[in-house]
Design an enzyme around this catalytic site. Structure first.
Site: not given
Ligand code: MRU
Length: 356
Positions: A46-48, A83, A195, A236, A246-247
Protein backbone atom coordinates in the site's frame (compact mmCIF):
# COMPACT_ATOMS: atom_id res chain seq x y z
CA UNK A 1 17.61 1.12 7.72
CA UNK A 2 15.46 1.28 4.62
CA UNK A 3 13.09 -1.67 4.18
CA UNK A 4 12.58 -3.00 0.68
CA UNK A 5 8.85 -3.17 0.17
CA UNK A 6 9.03 -4.61 -3.34
CA UNK A 7 11.82 -6.14 -5.37
CA UNK A 8 12.02 -7.33 -8.96
CA UNK A 9 13.97 -10.60 -8.96
CA UNK A 10 14.32 -13.31 -11.58
CA UNK A 11 11.28 -12.12 -13.52
CA UNK A 12 9.05 -12.09 -10.47
CA UNK A 13 7.81 -9.35 -8.16
CA UNK A 14 8.63 -10.02 -4.53
CA UNK A 15 6.31 -8.15 -2.19
CA UNK A 16 6.80 -7.64 1.52
CA UNK A 17 3.39 -8.45 3.04
CA UNK A 18 2.59 -5.26 4.95
CA UNK A 19 -0.48 -6.77 6.61
CA UNK A 20 1.88 -9.05 8.58
CA UNK A 21 4.16 -6.30 9.89
CA UNK A 22 5.24 -5.93 12.69
CA UNK A 23 4.57 -9.51 13.76
CA UNK A 24 6.56 -11.09 10.95
CA UNK A 25 8.36 -10.30 7.72
CA UNK A 26 6.71 -12.45 5.06
CA UNK A 27 7.07 -12.17 1.33
CA UNK A 28 4.65 -12.88 -1.49
CA UNK A 29 5.96 -13.87 -4.89
CA UNK A 30 3.86 -12.49 -7.75
CA UNK A 31 4.12 -14.13 -11.15
CA UNK A 32 1.04 -12.56 -12.73
CA UNK A 33 -0.68 -9.18 -12.96
CA UNK A 34 -3.72 -10.70 -11.22
CA UNK A 35 -1.59 -11.54 -8.20
CA UNK A 36 -0.21 -7.99 -8.11
CA UNK A 37 -3.70 -6.46 -8.33
CA UNK A 38 -4.89 -8.81 -5.61
CA UNK A 39 -2.01 -7.65 -3.38
CA UNK A 40 -2.88 -4.00 -4.03
CA UNK A 41 -6.57 -4.56 -3.22
CA UNK A 42 -5.83 -6.55 -0.06
CA UNK A 43 -3.28 -3.92 1.05
CA UNK A 44 -0.47 -6.45 1.10
CA UNK A 45 1.31 -3.50 -0.41
CA UNK A 46 0.00 0.00 0.00
CA UNK A 47 1.02 3.66 -0.15
CA UNK A 48 0.34 5.66 -3.29
CA UNK A 49 3.88 5.61 -4.81
CA UNK A 50 4.40 1.92 -4.07
CA UNK A 51 1.05 1.00 -5.63
CA UNK A 52 2.18 2.73 -8.85
CA UNK A 53 5.53 0.94 -8.89
CA UNK A 54 4.07 -2.49 -8.17
CA UNK A 55 1.49 -1.92 -10.90
CA UNK A 56 4.20 -1.13 -13.43
CA UNK A 57 6.07 -4.33 -12.56
CA UNK A 58 2.73 -6.11 -12.79
CA UNK A 59 2.54 -5.04 -16.44
CA UNK A 60 5.94 -6.61 -17.08
CA UNK A 61 4.45 -9.88 -15.81
CA UNK A 62 1.38 -9.34 -17.97
CA UNK A 63 3.55 -9.04 -21.07
CA UNK A 64 4.81 -12.59 -20.62
CA UNK A 65 2.07 -13.61 -23.03
CA UNK A 66 1.17 -11.27 -25.84
CA UNK A 67 -2.51 -10.52 -26.32
CA UNK A 68 -4.24 -8.18 -28.75
CA UNK A 69 -3.64 -4.50 -28.02
CA UNK A 70 -7.31 -4.10 -27.08
CA UNK A 71 -7.05 -6.92 -24.55
CA UNK A 72 -3.83 -5.43 -23.18
CA UNK A 73 -5.53 -2.05 -22.73
CA UNK A 74 -8.38 -3.66 -20.81
CA UNK A 75 -5.80 -5.25 -18.48
CA UNK A 76 -4.24 -1.81 -17.94
CA UNK A 77 -7.72 -0.49 -17.06
CA UNK A 78 -8.25 -3.40 -14.67
CA UNK A 79 -4.99 -2.51 -12.93
CA UNK A 80 -5.87 1.20 -12.86
CA UNK A 81 -9.12 0.53 -11.00
CA UNK A 82 -7.45 -1.47 -8.21
CA UNK A 83 -7.43 1.48 -5.78
CA UNK A 84 -9.30 4.58 -6.91
CA UNK A 85 -8.09 7.48 -4.75
CA UNK A 86 -4.31 7.44 -5.13
CA UNK A 87 -3.45 9.10 -8.43
CA UNK A 88 0.15 7.91 -8.84
CA UNK A 89 -0.78 4.64 -10.53
CA UNK A 90 -3.22 6.34 -12.90
CA UNK A 91 -0.63 8.93 -13.96
CA UNK A 92 2.12 6.32 -14.28
CA UNK A 93 -0.10 4.25 -16.56
CA UNK A 94 -0.92 7.28 -18.70
CA UNK A 95 2.83 7.89 -19.14
CA UNK A 96 3.38 4.20 -19.84
CA UNK A 97 0.76 4.22 -22.60
CA UNK A 98 2.50 7.14 -24.30
CA UNK A 99 5.28 4.64 -25.04
CA UNK A 100 3.08 1.58 -25.37
CA UNK A 101 1.05 2.89 -28.30
CA UNK A 102 -0.88 0.51 -30.54
CA UNK A 103 1.83 0.82 -33.15
CA UNK A 104 4.70 0.14 -30.71
CA UNK A 105 2.83 -2.79 -29.18
CA UNK A 106 1.91 -4.45 -32.44
CA UNK A 107 5.30 -3.91 -34.04
CA UNK A 108 7.37 -5.55 -31.30
CA UNK A 109 7.59 -9.08 -29.97
CA UNK A 110 6.83 -9.58 -26.27
CA UNK A 111 10.49 -9.93 -25.14
CA UNK A 112 11.14 -6.39 -26.43
CA UNK A 113 7.89 -5.13 -24.91
CA UNK A 114 8.78 -6.72 -21.58
CA UNK A 115 12.24 -5.17 -21.65
CA UNK A 116 10.76 -1.70 -22.34
CA UNK A 117 8.16 -2.14 -19.59
CA UNK A 118 10.86 -3.26 -17.14
CA UNK A 119 13.06 -0.27 -18.02
CA UNK A 120 10.06 1.99 -17.47
CA UNK A 121 9.32 0.46 -14.06
CA UNK A 122 12.98 0.52 -12.98
CA UNK A 123 13.33 4.18 -14.00
CA UNK A 124 10.13 5.09 -12.16
CA UNK A 125 11.45 3.32 -9.06
CA UNK A 126 14.83 5.05 -9.22
CA UNK A 127 13.18 8.41 -9.79
CA UNK A 128 10.87 7.97 -6.80
CA UNK A 129 13.82 7.40 -4.50
CA UNK A 130 15.72 10.41 -5.90
CA UNK A 131 12.65 12.64 -5.55
CA UNK A 132 12.08 11.53 -1.96
CA UNK A 133 15.65 12.44 -1.06
CA UNK A 134 15.30 15.84 -2.76
CA UNK A 135 11.95 16.73 -1.21
CA UNK A 136 13.18 15.65 2.20
CA UNK A 137 16.13 18.00 1.88
CA UNK A 138 13.75 20.85 0.98
CA UNK A 139 11.54 19.85 3.92
CA UNK A 140 14.35 20.30 6.43
CA UNK A 141 14.63 23.97 5.38
CA UNK A 142 11.24 24.62 7.03
CA UNK A 143 12.75 24.11 10.48
CA UNK A 144 14.90 26.58 12.36
CA UNK A 145 18.57 25.62 12.65
CA UNK A 146 18.57 26.95 16.21
CA UNK A 147 15.90 24.61 17.53
CA UNK A 148 17.48 21.18 17.75
CA UNK A 149 14.62 19.24 19.36
CA UNK A 150 11.47 18.76 17.34
CA UNK A 151 8.10 17.17 18.10
CA UNK A 152 6.33 16.09 14.92
CA UNK A 153 2.95 14.43 14.44
CA UNK A 154 2.44 12.20 11.40
CA UNK A 155 -0.44 10.13 10.10
CA UNK A 156 -0.57 6.77 8.29
CA UNK A 157 2.72 5.49 6.85
CA UNK A 158 4.79 7.40 4.33
CA UNK A 159 8.19 5.80 4.78
CA UNK A 160 10.28 3.31 2.87
CA UNK A 161 7.39 0.85 3.11
CA UNK A 162 5.16 3.15 1.04
CA UNK A 163 7.77 4.31 -1.47
CA UNK A 164 10.93 3.25 -3.29
CA UNK A 165 12.84 4.24 -0.16
CA UNK A 166 13.45 7.03 2.36
CA UNK A 167 9.81 8.16 2.21
CA UNK A 168 7.94 11.46 1.90
CA UNK A 169 6.70 12.76 5.28
CA UNK A 170 8.85 10.16 7.03
CA UNK A 171 11.60 11.07 4.56
CA UNK A 172 11.61 14.63 5.89
CA UNK A 173 11.76 13.22 9.44
CA UNK A 174 14.67 10.92 8.47
CA UNK A 175 16.52 13.82 6.87
CA UNK A 176 15.96 16.05 9.93
CA UNK A 177 17.47 13.30 12.07
CA UNK A 178 20.41 13.00 9.61
CA UNK A 179 21.00 16.74 10.01
CA UNK A 180 21.37 16.34 13.76
CA UNK A 181 17.88 17.23 15.02
CA UNK A 182 16.53 15.15 17.87
CA UNK A 183 13.10 14.33 16.48
CA UNK A 184 10.26 12.85 18.50
CA UNK A 185 7.55 11.44 16.28
CA UNK A 186 3.94 11.07 17.38
CA UNK A 187 2.43 8.45 15.09
CA UNK A 188 -1.33 8.48 14.73
CA UNK A 189 -2.39 4.83 14.93
CA UNK A 190 -4.54 5.23 11.76
CA UNK A 191 -7.67 3.14 12.10
CA UNK A 192 -8.62 0.69 10.75
CA UNK A 193 -5.48 -0.59 9.00
CA UNK A 194 -3.19 0.68 11.72
CA UNK A 195 -0.55 1.92 9.29
CA UNK A 196 0.67 4.28 12.01
CA UNK A 197 0.85 1.82 14.89
CA UNK A 198 2.08 -1.14 12.83
CA UNK A 199 4.19 0.37 10.06
CA UNK A 200 5.33 3.86 11.07
CA UNK A 201 6.17 2.75 14.62
CA UNK A 202 8.06 -0.22 13.13
CA UNK A 203 10.05 1.97 10.73
CA UNK A 204 10.84 4.53 13.41
CA UNK A 205 11.98 1.86 15.84
CA UNK A 206 14.22 0.30 13.18
CA UNK A 207 15.65 3.78 12.58
CA UNK A 208 16.01 4.43 16.31
CA UNK A 209 13.95 7.62 15.98
CA UNK A 210 11.96 8.30 19.15
CA UNK A 211 8.32 7.52 18.44
CA UNK A 212 5.13 7.51 20.51
CA UNK A 213 1.89 5.99 19.30
CA UNK A 214 -1.25 8.04 19.69
CA UNK A 215 -4.87 7.34 18.87
CA UNK A 216 -6.50 9.73 16.39
CA UNK A 217 -8.70 11.12 19.15
CA UNK A 218 -5.65 12.25 21.11
CA UNK A 219 -4.27 14.86 18.74
CA UNK A 220 -6.16 17.85 20.14
CA UNK A 221 -4.96 16.97 23.63
CA UNK A 222 -1.43 16.55 22.30
CA UNK A 223 -1.35 19.87 20.47
CA UNK A 224 -2.81 21.72 23.44
CA UNK A 225 -0.49 20.23 26.06
CA UNK A 226 2.85 19.71 24.30
CA UNK A 227 4.86 21.95 22.03
CA UNK A 228 4.28 20.38 18.64
CA UNK A 229 6.51 21.88 15.94
CA UNK A 230 4.70 20.51 12.91
CA UNK A 231 2.34 17.96 11.47
CA UNK A 232 3.73 16.30 8.34
CA UNK A 233 1.67 13.89 6.23
CA UNK A 234 1.81 12.38 2.75
CA UNK A 235 -0.68 12.62 -0.11
CA UNK A 236 -2.68 10.31 -2.34
CA UNK A 237 -4.02 12.93 -4.73
CA UNK A 238 -3.79 16.72 -4.87
CA UNK A 239 -6.13 18.73 -7.07
CA UNK A 240 -5.06 21.89 -8.96
CA UNK A 241 -6.01 24.16 -6.05
CA UNK A 242 -3.97 22.19 -3.50
CA UNK A 243 -6.80 20.30 -1.79
CA UNK A 244 -5.18 17.06 -0.67
CA UNK A 245 -6.64 13.57 -0.33
CA UNK A 246 -4.76 11.45 2.16
CA UNK A 247 -5.53 8.66 4.61
CA UNK A 248 -8.80 9.10 6.46
CA UNK A 249 -8.28 11.25 9.55
CA UNK A 250 -5.80 13.62 7.90
CA UNK A 251 -8.30 16.47 7.58
CA UNK A 252 -9.24 16.20 11.30
CA UNK A 253 -5.58 16.62 12.09
CA UNK A 254 -5.25 19.67 9.81
CA UNK A 255 -8.29 21.41 11.31
CA UNK A 256 -7.03 20.81 14.85
CA UNK A 257 -3.53 22.01 13.85
CA UNK A 258 -5.02 25.27 12.56
CA UNK A 259 -6.75 25.83 15.90
CA UNK A 260 -3.49 25.40 17.82
CA UNK A 261 -1.32 27.26 15.31
CA UNK A 262 0.75 24.20 14.47
CA UNK A 263 2.10 24.27 10.88
CA UNK A 264 0.56 21.54 8.76
CA UNK A 265 2.75 20.26 5.92
CA UNK A 266 2.10 17.80 3.09
CA UNK A 267 5.17 16.04 1.67
CA UNK A 268 4.92 14.34 -1.72
CA UNK A 269 6.41 14.12 -5.19
CA UNK A 270 4.98 15.73 -8.30
CA UNK A 271 3.37 12.36 -9.10
CA UNK A 272 0.65 13.11 -6.49
CA UNK A 273 -0.79 16.08 -8.39
CA UNK A 274 -3.85 15.64 -10.55
CA UNK A 275 -4.10 18.82 -12.61
CA UNK A 276 -7.22 17.53 -14.33
CA UNK A 277 -9.16 18.11 -11.11
CA UNK A 278 -10.20 21.60 -10.07
CA UNK A 279 -10.73 20.93 -6.38
CA UNK A 280 -10.81 18.21 -3.76
CA UNK A 281 -14.54 17.75 -4.39
CA UNK A 282 -13.59 15.95 -7.62
CA UNK A 283 -11.33 13.38 -5.94
CA UNK A 284 -12.89 9.88 -5.80
CA UNK A 285 -12.86 8.48 -2.29
CA UNK A 286 -12.38 4.75 -1.86
CA UNK A 287 -15.01 3.06 0.31
CA UNK A 288 -13.73 -0.15 1.79
CA UNK A 289 -15.39 -3.16 3.44
CA UNK A 290 -17.03 -2.45 6.79
CA UNK A 291 -15.42 -5.60 8.31
CA UNK A 292 -12.08 -3.84 8.23
CA UNK A 293 -13.47 -1.48 10.84
CA UNK A 294 -15.75 -3.78 12.80
CA UNK A 295 -13.38 -6.76 12.99
CA UNK A 296 -9.92 -5.59 11.84
CA UNK A 297 -10.51 -8.28 9.24
CA UNK A 298 -7.15 -7.71 7.54
CA UNK A 299 -5.46 -9.36 10.53
CA UNK A 300 -5.36 -13.01 9.47
CA UNK A 301 -3.54 -16.07 10.75
CA UNK A 302 -1.52 -18.33 8.45
CA UNK A 303 -4.71 -20.25 7.55
CA UNK A 304 -6.36 -17.03 6.34
CA UNK A 305 -8.76 -16.88 9.29
CA UNK A 306 -9.47 -13.61 11.12
CA UNK A 307 -7.20 -13.15 14.12
CA UNK A 308 -9.80 -11.20 16.07
CA UNK A 309 -12.98 -13.21 16.59
CA UNK A 310 -16.21 -11.66 15.33
CA UNK A 311 -18.07 -9.77 18.03
CA UNK A 312 -14.88 -8.65 19.83
CA UNK A 313 -14.40 -5.12 18.47
CA UNK A 314 -18.07 -4.42 17.75
CA UNK A 315 -21.38 -6.27 18.08
CA UNK A 316 -21.96 -8.86 15.35
CA UNK A 317 -24.05 -7.20 12.66
CA UNK A 318 -23.00 -3.64 13.59
CA UNK A 319 -23.06 -1.34 10.56
CA UNK A 320 -19.96 0.67 9.75
CA UNK A 321 -18.76 3.22 7.23
CA UNK A 322 -15.19 2.84 6.06
CA UNK A 323 -13.94 5.58 3.72
CA UNK A 324 -10.22 5.11 3.12
CA UNK A 325 -9.38 8.79 2.58
CA UNK A 326 -10.52 12.32 3.24
CA UNK A 327 -9.71 15.65 1.66
CA UNK A 328 -7.84 18.38 3.51
CA UNK A 329 -8.72 21.78 2.12
CA UNK A 330 -5.73 23.78 0.92
CA UNK A 331 -6.52 26.57 3.37
CA UNK A 332 -5.35 24.30 6.20
CA UNK A 333 -2.03 23.43 4.53
CA UNK A 334 0.87 25.74 5.31
CA UNK A 335 3.13 24.24 2.63
CA UNK A 336 3.48 21.32 0.26
CA UNK A 337 7.00 19.95 0.24
CA UNK A 338 8.03 18.57 -3.17
CA UNK A 339 11.22 17.58 -5.00
CA UNK A 340 10.89 20.83 -6.98
CA UNK A 341 10.74 22.99 -3.87
CA UNK A 342 8.34 24.25 -1.23
CA UNK A 343 4.87 25.33 -2.32
CA UNK A 344 3.61 28.05 0.00
CA UNK A 345 1.05 29.56 0.02
CA UNK A 346 -0.87 26.54 -1.24
CA UNK A 347 -2.72 28.14 -4.13
CA UNK A 348 -3.06 27.22 -7.78
CA UNK A 349 -0.59 29.78 -9.16
CA UNK A 350 2.11 28.90 -6.65
CA UNK A 351 1.68 25.17 -7.33
CA UNK A 352 2.13 25.82 -11.06
CA UNK A 353 5.11 28.08 -10.46
CA UNK A 354 7.01 25.59 -8.30
CA UNK A 355 6.16 22.46 -10.29
CA UNK A 356 6.36 24.15 -13.70
O1 MRU B 1 -4.42 3.10 2.30
P1 MRU B 1 -2.95 3.37 2.18
O2 MRU B 1 -2.16 2.73 3.28
O3 MRU B 1 -2.43 3.04 0.81
O4 MRU B 1 -2.84 4.93 2.38
C1 MRU B 1 -1.58 5.52 2.32
C2 MRU B 1 -1.58 6.96 2.58
O5 MRU B 1 -2.60 7.59 2.76
C3 MRU B 1 -0.25 7.65 2.49
O6 MRU B 1 -0.22 8.73 3.35
C4 MRU B 1 -0.01 8.14 1.06
O7 MRU B 1 -0.23 7.11 0.15
C5 MRU B 1 1.35 8.69 0.87
S1 MRU B 1 2.61 7.44 0.94
C6 MRU B 1 4.07 8.22 0.56
Amino acid sequence: MNLKSIEWKENKLIILDQTKIPKSKEFIICKTLDEVVDSIKKMTLRGAPLIAMAGLYGLVLELENKKTYKEFLSRVEFLKSSRPTAVNLKLALEEFLKIFTKEFYEKNENRILQKSALDFADTYFKNDLECNLKLSEFGTSLFSKKKKELNIITHCNTGSLATAGHGTALGVIRSLRDKGYKVTVFADETRPYQQGSRLTAFEMMEEKIECYLIGEGMTSWLMSTKKIDAVIVGADRISSNGDTANKIGTSNLAIIAKEYNVPFYVACTKTSFDFKLKSGKDIPIELRASEELTENSFLKNHKGENLIPKGTLSPIGAKALNPGFDVTLSKYIKAIITEKGIISPVIKTEIKKVLK
